[in-house]
Motif scaffolding. Structure first.
Motif, PDB file in Angstrom:
ATOM      1  N   SER A  59       0.838  -0.993   0.136  1.00  0.00           N
ATOM      2  CA  SER A  59       0.035  -0.020   0.059  1.00  0.00           C
ATOM      3  C   SER A  59       0.829   1.286  -0.096  1.00  0.00           C
ATOM      4  O   SER A  59       0.335   2.405  -0.368  1.00  0.00           O
ATOM      5  CB  SER A  59      -0.679  -0.050   1.088  1.00  0.00           C
ATOM      6  N   TYR A  60       2.051   1.085   0.581  1.00  0.00           N
ATOM      7  CA  TYR A  60       2.912   2.134   0.429  1.00  0.00           C
ATOM      8  C   TYR A  60       3.388   2.795  -0.882  1.00  0.00           C
ATOM      9  O   TYR A  60       3.579   4.215  -1.111  1.00  0.00           O
ATOM     10  CB  TYR A  60       4.356   1.888   1.287  1.00  0.00           C
ATOM     11  N   PHE A  61       3.135   1.963  -1.829  1.00  0.00           N
ATOM     12  CA  PHE A  61       3.632   2.066  -3.191  1.00  0.00           C
ATOM     13  C   PHE A  61       2.483   2.451  -4.309  1.00  0.00           C
ATOM     14  O   PHE A  61       2.728   2.602  -5.414  1.00  0.00           O
ATOM     15  CB  PHE A  61       4.480   1.250  -3.753  1.00  0.00           C
ATOM     16  N   CYS A  62       1.119   2.255  -3.586  1.00  0.00           N
ATOM     17  CA  CYS A  62       0.030   2.382  -4.570  1.00  0.00           C
ATOM     18  C   CYS A  62      -0.911   3.109  -4.401  1.00  0.00           C
ATOM     19  O   CYS A  62      -1.053   3.857  -3.141  1.00  0.00           O
ATOM     20  CB  CYS A  62      -0.676   0.626  -4.307  1.00  0.00           C
ATOM     21  N   SER A  63      -1.778   3.707  -5.266  1.00  0.00           N
ATOM     22  CA  SER A  63      -2.893   4.281  -5.214  1.00  0.00           C
ATOM     23  C   SER A  63      -4.060   3.841  -6.042  1.00  0.00           C
ATOM     24  O   SER A  63      -4.162   2.651  -6.622  1.00  0.00           O
ATOM     25  CB  SER A  63      -2.622   5.647  -6.153  1.00  0.00           C
ATOM     26  N   GLU A  64      -5.267   4.387  -5.998  1.00  0.00           N
ATOM     27  CA  GLU A  64      -6.284   3.755  -6.576  1.00  0.00           C
ATOM     28  C   GLU A  64      -6.169   4.055  -7.954  1.00  0.00           C
ATOM     29  O   GLU A  64      -7.103   3.851  -8.743  1.00  0.00           O
ATOM     30  CB  GLU A  64      -7.708   4.186  -6.096  1.00  0.00           C
ATOM     31  N   GLY A  65      -5.518   4.956  -8.429  1.00  0.00           N
ATOM     32  CA  GLY A  65      -5.328   5.451  -9.847  1.00  0.00           C
ATOM     33  C   GLY A  65      -6.233   6.722 -10.407  1.00  0.00           C
ATOM     34  O   GLY A  65      -6.312   7.043 -11.512  1.00  0.00           O
ATOM     35  N   ASP A  66      -6.637   7.355  -9.190  1.00  0.00           N
ATOM     36  CA  ASP A  66      -7.502   8.547  -9.444  1.00  0.00           C
ATOM     37  C   ASP A  66      -6.673   9.712  -9.728  1.00  0.00           C
ATOM     38  O   ASP A  66      -6.305  10.261  -8.739  1.00  0.00           O
ATOM     39  CB  ASP A  66      -8.550   8.580  -8.488  1.00  0.00           C
ATOM     40  N   LEU A  67      -6.232  10.138 -10.861  1.00  0.00           N
ATOM     41  CA  LEU A  67      -5.382  11.246 -10.803  1.00  0.00           C
ATOM     42  C   LEU A  67      -5.957  12.614 -10.330  1.00  0.00           C
ATOM     43  O   LEU A  67      -5.016  13.336 -10.390  1.00  0.00           O
ATOM     44  CB  LEU A  67      -5.127  11.630 -12.507  1.00  0.00           C
ATOM     45  N   SER A  68      -7.218  12.676 -10.164  1.00  0.00           N
ATOM     46  CA  SER A  68      -7.621  14.114  -9.826  1.00  0.00           C
ATOM     47  C   SER A  68      -7.339  14.041  -8.292  1.00  0.00           C
ATOM     48  O   SER A  68      -7.630  15.168  -7.577  1.00  0.00           O
ATOM     49  CB  SER A  68      -9.160  14.324 -10.100  1.00  0.00           C
ATOM     50  N   LYS A  69      -6.996  12.948  -7.494  1.00  0.00           N
ATOM     51  CA  LYS A  69      -6.904  12.854  -6.168  1.00  0.00           C
ATOM     52  C   LYS A  69      -5.358  12.582  -5.873  1.00  0.00           C
ATOM     53  O   LYS A  69      -5.131  12.156  -4.675  1.00  0.00           O
ATOM     54  CB  LYS A  69      -7.708  11.750  -5.573  1.00  0.00           C
ATOM     55  N   THR A  70      -4.635  12.365  -6.873  1.00  0.00           N
ATOM     56  CA  THR A  70      -3.083  12.287  -6.578  1.00  0.00           C
ATOM     57  C   THR A  70      -2.341  13.604  -6.960  1.00  0.00           C
ATOM     58  O   THR A  70      -2.504  14.245  -8.138  1.00  0.00           O
ATOM     59  CB  THR A  70      -2.438  10.994  -7.877  1.00  0.00           C
ATOM     60  N   PHE A  71      -1.538  14.180  -5.966  1.00  0.00           N
ATOM     61  CA  PHE A  71      -1.170  15.234  -5.891  1.00  0.00           C
ATOM     62  C   PHE A  71       0.542  15.243  -6.093  1.00  0.00           C
ATOM     63  O   PHE A  71       0.857  14.433  -5.192  1.00  0.00           O
ATOM     64  CB  PHE A  71      -1.393  16.214  -4.831  1.00  0.00           C
ATOM     65  N   ILE A  72       1.095  15.954  -6.845  1.00  0.00           N
ATOM     66  CA  ILE A  72       2.647  16.427  -6.863  1.00  0.00           C
ATOM     67  C   ILE A  72       2.825  17.859  -6.644  1.00  0.00           C
ATOM     68  O   ILE A  72       2.248  18.569  -7.618  1.00  0.00           O
ATOM     69  CB  ILE A  72       3.134  15.799  -8.039  1.00  0.00           C
ATOM     70  N   GLY A  73       3.620  18.312  -5.663  1.00  0.00           N
ATOM     71  CA  GLY A  73       3.867  19.473  -5.630  1.00  0.00           C
ATOM     72  C   GLY A  73       2.596  20.400  -5.235  1.00  0.00           C
ATOM     73  O   GLY A  73       2.437  21.499  -5.440  1.00  0.00           O
ATOM     74  N   GLY A  74       1.524  19.872  -4.369  1.00  0.00           N
ATOM     75  CA  GLY A  74       0.495  20.449  -4.003  1.00  0.00           C
ATOM     76  C   GLY A  74      -0.529  20.628  -5.248  1.00  0.00           C
ATOM     77  O   GLY A  74      -1.715  21.326  -5.134  1.00  0.00           O
ATOM     78  N   VAL A  75      -0.346  20.007  -6.656  1.00  0.00           N
ATOM     79  CA  VAL A  75      -1.438  20.159  -7.463  1.00  0.00           C
ATOM     80  C   VAL A  75      -1.602  18.773  -8.099  1.00  0.00           C
ATOM     81  O   VAL A  75      -0.877  17.956  -8.233  1.00  0.00           O
ATOM     82  CB  VAL A  75      -0.471  20.850  -8.895  1.00  0.00           C
ATOM     83  N   SER A  76      -2.984  18.767  -8.089  1.00  0.00           N
ATOM     84  CA  SER A  76      -3.430  17.361  -8.771  1.00  0.00           C
ATOM     85  C   SER A  76      -2.960  17.034 -10.099  1.00  0.00           C
ATOM     86  O   SER A  76      -2.531  17.705 -10.926  1.00  0.00           O
ATOM     87  CB  SER A  76      -4.860  17.254  -8.852  1.00  0.00           C
ATOM     88  N   VAL A  77      -2.611  15.603 -10.366  1.00  0.00           N
ATOM     89  CA  VAL A  77      -2.014  15.274 -11.733  1.00  0.00           C
ATOM     90  C   VAL A  77      -2.939  15.779 -12.968  1.00  0.00           C
ATOM     91  O   VAL A  77      -2.384  16.485 -13.946  1.00  0.00           O
ATOM     92  CB  VAL A  77      -1.806  13.752 -11.855  1.00  0.00           C
ATOM     93  N   THR A  78      -4.324  15.835 -12.548  1.00  0.00           N
ATOM     94  CA  THR A  78      -5.373  16.365 -13.711  1.00  0.00           C
ATOM     95  C   THR A  78      -4.908  17.733 -13.833  1.00  0.00           C
ATOM     96  O   THR A  78      -4.959  18.221 -15.103  1.00  0.00           O
ATOM     97  CB  THR A  78      -6.755  16.079 -13.101  1.00  0.00           C
TER      98      THR A  78
END
Length: 413
Positions: free
Chosen positions: A223-242
């Motif tokens: 689980s440390y390396f996984c996400s559900e794959g929802d790019l709108s809820k995955t953030f890098i630098g405080g900004v969603s991937v979407t």
């Protein structure tokens, strides 16, 4: 940014930190150090859980150090390591494990001892620093030439600069893109080369993770390396991937090296991730001596800014700003982290640690300041605006035009 007004102290508290600052009775760590939850939101809200203290006012990192000294059968743990290696060791000399690292003392020790004492055949994998230091590049080359194959993963420089600037602007965390790439680079290469065993060096429990379960101490769970794959809820630098793709001219392919695996990806590729520090008693100073002897590792000829040591986190010119921004957000700088682990490992006394914190913690990393500003393409004025805006009022106050911590362990001197 998670914040609240504490009714008792009447001040704003940022980052979801505890309002009351407490210091460990054994080392110099405070309860303000955040712990990652493993969620892949990549925002300050992902790090609400802070270093735990027991009823005696002792942090979990110190309690773990006590366990290392008296409650763990290290001979039995080494037998577990040998059995693990026996399950994966190749018979033809092909790669049988991945060791992620930079060629610093920890990865040099981990790869060398696995190869020469336990008969493994590691492939080393390096996620390149933002900007190498001279000593970092020299140690990286020394590591390889001491007898290791290496895959150097270097991200798109334009994208890495953008993500670093966004992480600094939104989270005051310029090191975050590096951390993400570092987390996944070894696993991506494990997947590419079909090597299902990954070894990291020291365990995060050395530094106060909030649970010390045996399963977690062995290594990271999937689980440390996984996400559900929802790019709108995955953030890098405080900004969603979407939003990165929509607003910043970034393609999804540009971000692949920074993104977590999906559960289905890792279901198709069984992977074991282990901490060598679970099986062998980890002592950073002894690891340093081993790396010097066996891989030619060299300490920095100059004291590292913000602390008193010369042999840790040497390879990236942004390192110092990672620790400085931690000091601004949480009141904990590089000297605090170094002194805390050296107290736990019986290298210095608590009184010595407090004196070192008083002298060096929060020292500004001037050496590469202009290069870091240029790298992020920001002005010095803007840099300081972001720094001051990130200070939590429950930690900081301004007196006679100067910022001061409201609470410091140096008061115990």
């Amino acid at each position: 940014m998670s914040s609240y007004i504490d009714s008792e102290i009447g001040l704003e508290v940022k980052y979801g930190l505890p309002a009351k600052v407490r210091f460990c009775k054994k080392c110099v760590l405070s309860n303000q150090r955040p712990q990652p939850t493993g969620e892949f939101r990549f925002t300050p809200e992902s790090a609400k859980l802070t270093t735990g203290f027991d009823e005696q006012g002792v942090c979990l990192a110190c309690r773990y150090a006590e366990m290392k000294d008296s409650a763990i059968d290290w001979d039995y743990r080494e037998k577990e390591l040998i059995a693990l290696c026996d399950r994966f060791r190749s018979k033809d000399g092909s790669y049988d494990c991945i060791v992620p690292g930079s060629g610093g003392k920890d990865s040099a020790f981990t790869s060398h001892i696995l190869k020469h004492k336990y008969g493994m055949h590691p492939l080393t994998v390096t996620w390149a620093p933002h900007v190498y230091t001279e000593i970092g590049w020299k140690n990286f080359q020394g590591w390889i030439h001491s007898g290791f194959d290496n895959v150097l993963v270097t991200p798109n420089g334009h994208i890495h600069r953008l993500l670093t600037r966004l992480a600094f602007e939104n989270l005051l965390h310029p090191f975050q893109p590096f951390v993400f790439g570092q987390r996944f680079a070894g696993l991506r290469m494990a997947q590419k080369f079909n090597i299902p065993l990954v070894f990291h060096g020291e365990s995060p429990f050395e530094y106060g993770s909030s649970t010390i379960g045996e399963a977690e101490a062995r290594g990271f769970e999937k689980s440390y390396f996984c996400s559900e794959g929802d790019l709108s809820k995955t953030f890098i630098g405080g900004v969603s991937v979407t939003d990165l793709v929509r607003d910043h001219g970034v393609s999804l392919n540009d971000l692949q090296l920074y993104l977590p695996f999906t559960h289905s990806e890792l279901d198709k590729f069984p992977l074991e991730y282990h901490f060598l520090g679970y099986y062998l008693k980890w002592d950073p100073q002894e690891v340093y001596y081993y790396a010097v002897e066996h891989t030619g590792f060299e300490a920095n000829p100059e004291r590292t800014e913000g602390t008193y040591s010369k042999y840790a986190s040497l390879d990236d010119r942004i390192d110092g700003f990672h620790y400085y921004t931690s000091f601004i957000k949480f009141g904990l700088g590089r000297a605090t982290m170094d002194a805390a682990q050296e107290i736990r490992n019986h290298k210095i006394s608590r009184e010595e640690g407090i004196a070192l914190v008083a002298r060096y913690d929060g020292e500004f990393p001037n050496r590469y300041f202009q290069e870091v500003l240029d790298y992020m393409n920001i002005s010095e004025e803007y840099f300081w605006q972001l720094i001051d805006a990130a200070r939590s009022p429950h930690l900081w106050k301004k007196e006679n035009g100067e910022w001061k911590l409201r609470h410091s362990i140096t008061e115990e001197l």
